[in-house]
Design a protein around this motif. Structure first.
Motif, PDB file in Angstrom:
ATOM      1  N   ASP A 115      37.242 -13.456  -5.270  1.00 26.41           N
ATOM      2  CA  ASP A 115      38.438 -12.706  -5.641  1.00 26.41           C
ATOM      3  C   ASP A 115      39.440 -13.571  -6.397  1.00 26.41           C
ATOM      4  O   ASP A 115      40.596 -13.172  -6.567  1.00 26.41           O
ATOM      5  N   GLY A 116      39.017 -14.752  -6.824  1.00 24.90           N
ATOM      6  CA  GLY A 116      39.903 -15.641  -7.562  1.00 24.90           C
ATOM      7  C   GLY A 116      39.705 -15.519  -9.062  1.00 24.90           C
ATOM      8  O   GLY A 116      38.986 -14.641  -9.553  1.00 24.90           O
ATOM      9  N   MET A 117      40.330 -16.443  -9.778  1.00 23.09           N
ATOM     10  CA  MET A 117      40.237 -16.472 -11.236  1.00 23.09           C
ATOM     11  C   MET A 117      39.357 -17.615 -11.725  1.00 23.09           C
ATOM     12  O   MET A 117      39.109 -17.748 -12.915  1.00 23.09           O
ATOM     13  N   SER A 118      38.882 -18.443 -10.787  1.00 27.78           N
ATOM     14  CA  SER A 118      38.059 -19.594 -11.144  1.00 27.78           C
ATOM     15  C   SER A 118      36.627 -19.368 -10.678  1.00 27.78           C
ATOM     16  O   SER A 118      36.276 -18.305 -10.168  1.00 27.78           O
ATOM     17  N   PHE A 119      35.792 -20.391 -10.850  1.00 25.12           N
ATOM     18  CA  PHE A 119      34.402 -20.332 -10.418  1.00 25.12           C
ATOM     19  C   PHE A 119      34.276 -20.928  -9.017  1.00 25.12           C
ATOM     20  O   PHE A 119      34.922 -21.922  -8.690  1.00 25.12           O
ATOM     21  N   HIS A 120      33.396 -20.340  -8.188  1.00 24.72           N
ATOM     22  CA  HIS A 120      33.208 -20.828  -6.827  1.00 24.72           C
ATOM     23  C   HIS A 120      31.742 -20.706  -6.420  1.00 24.72           C
ATOM     24  O   HIS A 120      30.977 -19.940  -7.006  1.00 24.72           O
ATOM     25  N   ALA A 121      31.368 -21.481  -5.395  1.00 25.93           N
ATOM     26  CA  ALA A 121      30.038 -21.411  -4.795  1.00 25.93           C
ATOM     27  C   ALA A 121      30.201 -21.643  -3.297  1.00 25.93           C
ATOM     28  O   ALA A 121      31.242 -22.124  -2.843  1.00 25.93           O
ATOM     29  N   PHE A 131      30.933 -32.346  -0.560  1.00 29.44           N
ATOM     30  CA  PHE A 131      30.272 -31.067  -0.799  1.00 29.44           C
ATOM     31  C   PHE A 131      28.751 -31.201  -0.731  1.00 29.44           C
ATOM     32  O   PHE A 131      28.023 -30.355  -1.247  1.00 29.44           O
ATOM     33  N   GLY A 132      28.260 -32.254  -0.072  1.00 27.09           N
ATOM     34  CA  GLY A 132      26.826 -32.459   0.057  1.00 27.09           C
ATOM     35  C   GLY A 132      26.302 -31.979   1.396  1.00 27.09           C
ATOM     36  O   GLY A 132      27.023 -31.427   2.224  1.00 27.09           O
ATOM     37  N   GLY A 133      25.001 -32.214   1.624  1.00 33.04           N
ATOM     38  CA  GLY A 133      24.379 -31.864   2.891  1.00 33.04           C
ATOM     39  C   GLY A 133      24.312 -30.380   3.170  1.00 33.04           C
ATOM     40  O   GLY A 133      24.297 -29.960   4.334  1.00 33.04           O
ATOM     41  N   ILE A 134      24.270 -29.555   2.124  1.00 27.55           N
ATOM     42  CA  ILE A 134      24.247 -28.107   2.324  1.00 27.55           C
ATOM     43  C   ILE A 134      22.926 -27.697   2.973  1.00 27.55           C
ATOM     44  O   ILE A 134      21.849 -28.098   2.541  1.00 27.55           O
ATOM     45  N   ILE A 168      32.018 -24.017   3.272  1.00 21.76           N
ATOM     46  CA  ILE A 168      32.882 -24.587   2.243  1.00 21.76           C
ATOM     47  C   ILE A 168      32.579 -23.966   0.880  1.00 21.76           C
ATOM     48  O   ILE A 168      31.547 -23.317   0.685  1.00 21.76           O
ATOM     49  N   CYS A 169      33.500 -24.188  -0.046  1.00 27.73           N
ATOM     50  CA  CYS A 169      33.190 -23.975  -1.455  1.00 27.73           C
ATOM     51  C   CYS A 169      32.545 -25.263  -1.946  1.00 27.73           C
ATOM     52  O   CYS A 169      33.107 -26.349  -1.789  1.00 27.73           O
ATOM     53  N   THR A 170      31.350 -25.155  -2.505  1.00 28.26           N
ATOM     54  CA  THR A 170      30.597 -26.346  -2.883  1.00 28.26           C
ATOM     55  C   THR A 170      30.929 -26.862  -4.282  1.00 28.26           C
ATOM     56  O   THR A 170      30.343 -27.855  -4.720  1.00 28.26           O
ATOM     57  N   VAL A 171      31.847 -26.210  -4.980  1.00 25.17           N
ATOM     58  CA  VAL A 171      32.303 -26.754  -6.261  1.00 25.17           C
ATOM     59  C   VAL A 171      33.110 -28.025  -5.969  1.00 25.17           C
ATOM     60  O   VAL A 171      34.015 -28.000  -5.127  1.00 25.17           O
ATOM     61  N   PRO A 172      32.791 -29.147  -6.606  1.00 24.73           N
ATOM     62  CA  PRO A 172      33.486 -30.404  -6.300  1.00 24.73           C
ATOM     63  C   PRO A 172      35.005 -30.273  -6.362  1.00 24.73           C
ATOM     64  O   PRO A 172      35.560 -29.749  -7.325  1.00 24.73           O
ATOM     65  N   GLY A 173      35.668 -30.746  -5.293  1.00 30.23           N
ATOM     66  CA  GLY A 173      37.122 -30.743  -5.235  1.00 30.23           C
ATOM     67  C   GLY A 173      37.722 -29.543  -4.537  1.00 30.23           C
ATOM     68  O   GLY A 173      38.842 -29.624  -4.016  1.00 30.23           O
ATOM     69  N   GLY A 178      41.324 -26.962   0.187  1.00 31.39           N
ATOM     70  CA  GLY A 178      41.533 -26.014   1.280  1.00 31.39           C
ATOM     71  C   GLY A 178      40.431 -25.022   1.546  1.00 31.39           C
ATOM     72  O   GLY A 178      40.506 -24.270   2.526  1.00 31.39           O
ATOM     73  N   MET A 179      39.388 -24.976   0.718  1.00 36.71           N
ATOM     74  CA  MET A 179      38.322 -23.999   0.935  1.00 36.71           C
ATOM     75  C   MET A 179      37.306 -24.537   1.929  1.00 36.71           C
ATOM     76  O   MET A 179      36.209 -24.983   1.570  1.00 36.71           O
ATOM     77  N   VAL A 180      37.653 -24.492   3.219  1.00 38.30           N
ATOM     78  CA  VAL A 180      36.776 -24.970   4.282  1.00 38.30           C
ATOM     79  C   VAL A 180      37.168 -24.299   5.590  1.00 38.30           C
ATOM     80  O   VAL A 180      38.348 -24.136   5.892  1.00 38.30           O
ATOM     81  N   GLY A 181      36.173 -23.879   6.353  1.00 42.60           N
ATOM     82  CA  GLY A 181      36.399 -23.297   7.669  1.00 42.60           C
ATOM     83  C   GLY A 181      35.377 -23.842   8.652  1.00 42.60           C
ATOM     84  O   GLY A 181      34.311 -24.333   8.258  1.00 42.60           O
TER      85      GLY A 181
END
Length: 216
Positions: A115-121, A131-134, A168-173, A178-181
């Protein structure tokens, strides 16, 4: 009387200096083109074998499913200045980055929407940062091929052992912004299952024996 040799001075011309600068500039331009041409590679996750060697892959293995399924809807959200990235609500709002509580063997189904304006994964990991170890099977899109605004996806996760996991959002940074639960996994709550018969039987002969005074 000693003979003096004239000192030789090596001089260059402005045209030579210009050629040298042009060559150096060309090298910088070519290097920059190569670097940005492989940008997706630089920001991508390491190959699986590298992750295993680094020890950042979940080795718990598949858990025996309990039959319980938890459905969690998540929306990628961004603040107007793009400094805060969260799930479901903005910072200090109710419902931001909801904590999921489950038991070993329970299944979580994630329905994620950008629901944002950027790209996410999206993905689940046991790593406390980065963002490793997925964990395989928990991904929705990839940093190199992310969800565009308005796109969505579904993933599943079954924890193989107790502990704290993170979605998490796996896009670096983006995790750092804040994209983590948290996913809190406790011991298995599934019903005890009787072992299957092996087909082997044993016979025992028991004699009742008493002492003379009948005390033992």
């Amino acid at each position: 009387m000693s003979q003096q040799h004239p000192t030789e001075y090596y001089r260059t011309t402005s045209s030579r200096v210009g050629k040298m600068l042009a060559i150096m500039l060309g090298i910088c331009i070519v290097g920059g083109v190569i670097f940005f041409a492989f940008w997706d590679y630089w920001i991508s996750e390491p190959p699986h074998v590298v992750s295993v060697m680094a020890g950042d892959v979940d080795h718990s293995g598949p858990a025996e499913a309990t039959g319980k399924t938890i459905t969690q809807d998540l929306q990628f959200l961004e603040s107007a200045d793009f400094r805060s990235l969260t799930f479901n609500a903005m910072i200090d709002e109710p419902g931001v980055n909801p904590t999921i509580e489950m038991s070993v063997g329970d299944k979580v189904v994630f329905n994620v929407v950008n629901d944002g304006m950027s790209f996410h994964a999206f993905g689940v990991t046991k790593d406390t940062e980065g963002f490793g170890g997925i964990i395989p099977g928990s991904e929705v899109a990839l940093p190199t091929n992310p969800l565009k605004p308005g796109e969505s996806g579904t993933a599943e996760f079954i924890a193989g052992e107790e502990g704290t996991y993170y979605y998490i959002c796996t896009v670096p940074g983006h995790r750092d912004q804040g994209m983590v639960g948290e996913i809190i996994v406790s011991g298995s709550s599934g019903p005890a299952v009787a072992a299957d018969p092996t087909g082997v039987s044993h016979e025992f002969t028991l004699d009742f024996v008493e002492s003379d005074d009948f005390r033992t």
